[in-house]
Design a protein around this motif. Structure first.
Motif, mmCIF file in Angstrom:
data_model
loop_
_atom_site.group_PDB
_atom_site.id
_atom_site.type_symbol
_atom_site.label_atom_id
_atom_site.label_comp_id
_atom_site.label_asym_id
_atom_site.label_seq_id
_atom_site.Cartn_x
_atom_site.Cartn_y
_atom_site.Cartn_z
ATOM 1 N N ASP A 240 -20.970 6.561 28.193
ATOM 2 C CA ASP A 240 -20.593 7.423 29.397
ATOM 3 C C ASP A 240 -21.777 6.882 30.572
ATOM 4 O O ASP A 240 -22.786 6.940 30.496
ATOM 5 C CB ASP A 240 -20.615 8.848 29.252
ATOM 6 N N ALA A 241 -20.933 6.460 31.552
ATOM 7 C CA ALA A 241 -21.736 5.805 32.706
ATOM 8 C C ALA A 241 -22.884 6.957 33.183
ATOM 9 O O ALA A 241 -23.894 6.549 33.370
ATOM 10 C CB ALA A 241 -20.794 5.503 33.967
ATOM 11 N N ASP A 242 -22.340 8.143 33.348
ATOM 12 C CA ASP A 242 -23.362 9.363 33.732
ATOM 13 C C ASP A 242 -24.503 9.405 32.814
ATOM 14 O O ASP A 242 -25.655 9.589 33.022
ATOM 15 C CB ASP A 242 -22.770 10.672 34.095
ATOM 16 N N ALA A 243 -24.330 9.445 31.576
ATOM 17 C CA ALA A 243 -25.119 9.566 30.498
ATOM 18 C C ALA A 243 -26.069 8.539 30.743
ATOM 19 O O ALA A 243 -27.431 8.485 30.610
ATOM 20 C CB ALA A 243 -24.497 9.825 29.099
ATOM 21 N N GLU A 245 -26.777 6.169 32.897
ATOM 22 C CA GLU A 245 -27.682 6.127 34.221
ATOM 23 C C GLU A 245 -28.824 7.293 34.174
ATOM 24 O O GLU A 245 -29.899 6.824 34.604
ATOM 25 C CB GLU A 245 -26.528 6.754 35.344
ATOM 26 N N LEU A 246 -28.517 8.471 33.640
ATOM 27 C CA LEU A 246 -29.413 9.337 33.415
ATOM 28 C C LEU A 246 -30.566 9.070 32.256
ATOM 29 O O LEU A 246 -31.788 8.845 32.780
ATOM 30 C CB LEU A 246 -28.817 10.789 33.031
ATOM 31 N N GLU A 387 -14.415 9.055 29.371
ATOM 32 C CA GLU A 387 -13.571 9.029 30.666
ATOM 33 C C GLU A 387 -13.004 7.475 31.093
ATOM 34 O O GLU A 387 -12.133 7.521 31.378
ATOM 35 C CB GLU A 387 -14.587 9.334 31.810
ATOM 36 N N THR A 401 -18.964 18.977 34.886
ATOM 37 C CA THR A 401 -20.368 18.577 34.329
ATOM 38 C C THR A 401 -21.223 19.817 34.869
ATOM 39 O O THR A 401 -21.224 19.943 36.034
ATOM 40 C CB THR A 401 -21.033 17.471 34.821
ATOM 41 N N ASP A 417 -33.750 17.219 31.733
ATOM 42 C CA ASP A 417 -33.027 15.942 31.564
ATOM 43 C C ASP A 417 -31.608 16.292 30.748
ATOM 44 O O ASP A 417 -32.065 16.160 29.453
ATOM 45 C CB ASP A 417 -33.701 14.805 31.365
ATOM 46 N N LYS A 421 -20.581 17.809 29.579
ATOM 47 C CA LYS A 421 -19.442 17.344 30.228
ATOM 48 C C LYS A 421 -18.140 17.291 29.512
ATOM 49 O O LYS A 421 -18.347 17.099 28.237
ATOM 50 C CB LYS A 421 -19.529 15.718 30.829
#
Length: 487
Positions: A240-243, A245-246, A387, A401, A417, A421
């Motif tokens: 997952d891109a958001d994960a 990136e975090l 996604e 999210t 952190d 989602k």
């Protein structure tokens, strides 16, 4: 065909030979034994295979140790001070706990050995025969174990095992590069890390997939200066891109050097360390380098193709949804199949294979319901459709999210952190998938796994009680946010 019962199996003495004692192998053996078969497991290293001895169990034990260092670093935020701390000690590093890597690795290997012994003891207790050695196929109904038998004069000879059905649980080995040959001292695969007696001063990790990210995070927490070399735009390119990136942001905030779009060409030893050369000519110096560039299936040289077992171009065993290979009576499970490199999937494949082979009720594996976890800090757990998959197949979906920092329990524990989602169908409201980024996300994802497996709606999830305060409260809250009002 008459139904297969325990009585008929006992009379028929159905012979099952399992080649490989990893999760796919030993779980298959237990199912076959419960169904009344005569079961032999052939394993060349020790029960549990690489998953227990050199991969999953050791790495997650090491990571669990590193987690304590991460927690300790948060102590000051919670108002906890070490007894030795004083106004005269200004350097935070001077107040850190000290890692004795030799002791850590001794514990890691001892725990792995104990787990392996427990698995063997259980198999023996259940009546499974365990043979130590390297098995190879001699046709689709015979396994030969080199040097495992004994002649009349006591000399070693090959042991021949006749089989009515065979399960291949062959596993995989770390992939290496022709220009970066592991030596077990400075240039290492992840199976060789546990021989280290001192913490690497500067560890270069080549590869930013799951294995690379996990070890990079662990050694960073233990106190090494870590350089993560990634050939892609970001760490964990398949997640997952958001994960991702975090997590990359967390890595950088903890002092890790992340080199994106940087492909390693070679790694060589220097007088007192290693030198990694990148494709663009840059050179990275370090004390050690870890090669985390994937794995290759252990399928060569053991007679598979000669027995009619078809391999894919990547060398994996070709299987169907009930783990059958192209050879009659031969099944396969685990990393050697290339289905999903997860111990849970290997175990399910093994169980399904034996149920099918022995005529028990069986349902094909549904990969959509497989939960996976990346053991970084924070962890990243996923289940169901991602996604990226939903977009690729033009599926209708809605998503919400919720940052972990809003959760009261997370605040109490000093967790900042992470997020929860969910993906759901916009009209039917069925939960399609989810992502949890949090400490112990592997434990938190289970409610979402149940929702995906049983096609629950967001309202089903939202209406279930959660403890207050709890981290799972965020899962119910995200579900409430996705409520679709009729009319």
């Amino acid at each position: 065909m008459a139904p297969v019962t325990h009585e008929t199996l006992d009379r028929q003495a159905t012979r099952i030979v399992v080649v490989g004692g990893g999760p796919g192998g030993y779980e298959a053996a237990l199912v076959a034994r419960r169904l009344g078969a005569d079961v032999t497991v052939v394993e060349k290293h020790g029960m549990g295979g690489a998953a227990v001895l050199t991969d999953v169990v050791p790495s997650k034990t090491l990571i669990a140790t590193a987690d304590w260092m991460t927690i300790a670093d948060r102590a000051a935020d919670l108002g906890i001070r070490l007894p030795t701390e004083s106004a005269t000690v200004q350097d935070p590093a001077a107040r850190r706990h000290i890692v004795d890597l030799e002791a850590v690795n001794s514990r890691v290997l001892a725990l792995a050995a104990a787990q392996s012994a427990d698995i063997r003891a259980r198999l023996v207790r259940e009546g499974v025969r365990v043979v130590l050695g390297t098995g190879r196929l001699d046709g689709p109904d015979r396994v030969v174990v080199e040097g495992a038998g004994a002649a009349a004069d006591g000399a070693a000879q090959d042991l021949v095992l006749e089989a009515d059905a065979i399960l291949l649980a062959l596993g995989s080995t770390p992939r290496t590069l022709p220009t970066a040959r592991p030596d077990g001292e400075r240039i290492l695969t992840w199976t060789q890390l546990y021989a280290l007696k001192e913490l690497p001063e500067r560890l270069i990790v080549v590869g930013s997939g799951v294995t690379g990210a996990e070890f990079a995070g662990a050694y960073n927490a233990l106190g090494s200066d870590v350089v993560l070399v990634s050939s892609r735009d970001r760490v964990l390119p398949g997640e997952d891109a958001d994960a991702a990136e975090l997590l990359e942001g967390v890595f950088r905030s903890r002092g890790m050097t992340v080199m994106s779009r940087s492909r390693a060409e070679s790694a060589v030893r220097t007088e007192d360390g290693v030198r990694v050369t990148l494709a663009d000519g840059r050179v990275v110096e370090g004390s050690h380098v870890l090669l985390a560039v994937g794995s290759v299936p252990s399928t060569q040289g053991i007679g598979l193709e000669e027995a009619g077992v078809r391999l894919t171009p990547s060398g994996h065993v070709e299987v169907d949804k009930v783990s059958r290979t192209t050879a009659r009576g031969v099944y396969a499970a685990g990393d050697c199949t290339g289905v999903l490199p997860l111990a849970s999937v290997a175990a399910m494949q093994g169980r399904v294979a034996m149920s099918h082979a022995l005529g028990d009720a069986v349902a094909p594996i549904k990969l959509r319901t497989v939960a996976a976890n990346i053991f970084t800090a924070p962890e990243i757990a996923t289940v169901g459709y991602s996604e990226e998959q939903l977009k690729a197949q033009n599926s209708k979906y809605v998503t919400t999210t919720l940052p972990l920092a809003r959760n009261p329990r997370a605040k109490m524990l000093g967790m900042r952190d992470g997020f929860v989602k969910l993906f759901a169908h916009p009209e039917a409201s069925v939960v399609l998938g989810g992502v949890v980024v949090a400490p112990r996300a592997s434990e938190l994802v289970f409610p979402i796994t149940l929702a995906v497996s049983h096609r629950l709606t967001v309202d089903d999830v939202a209406s279930a009680f959660t403890v207050y305060p709890s981290l799972t409260g965020s899962i119910a809250e995200v579900a409430r946010m996705l409520h679709h009002r009729e009319g």
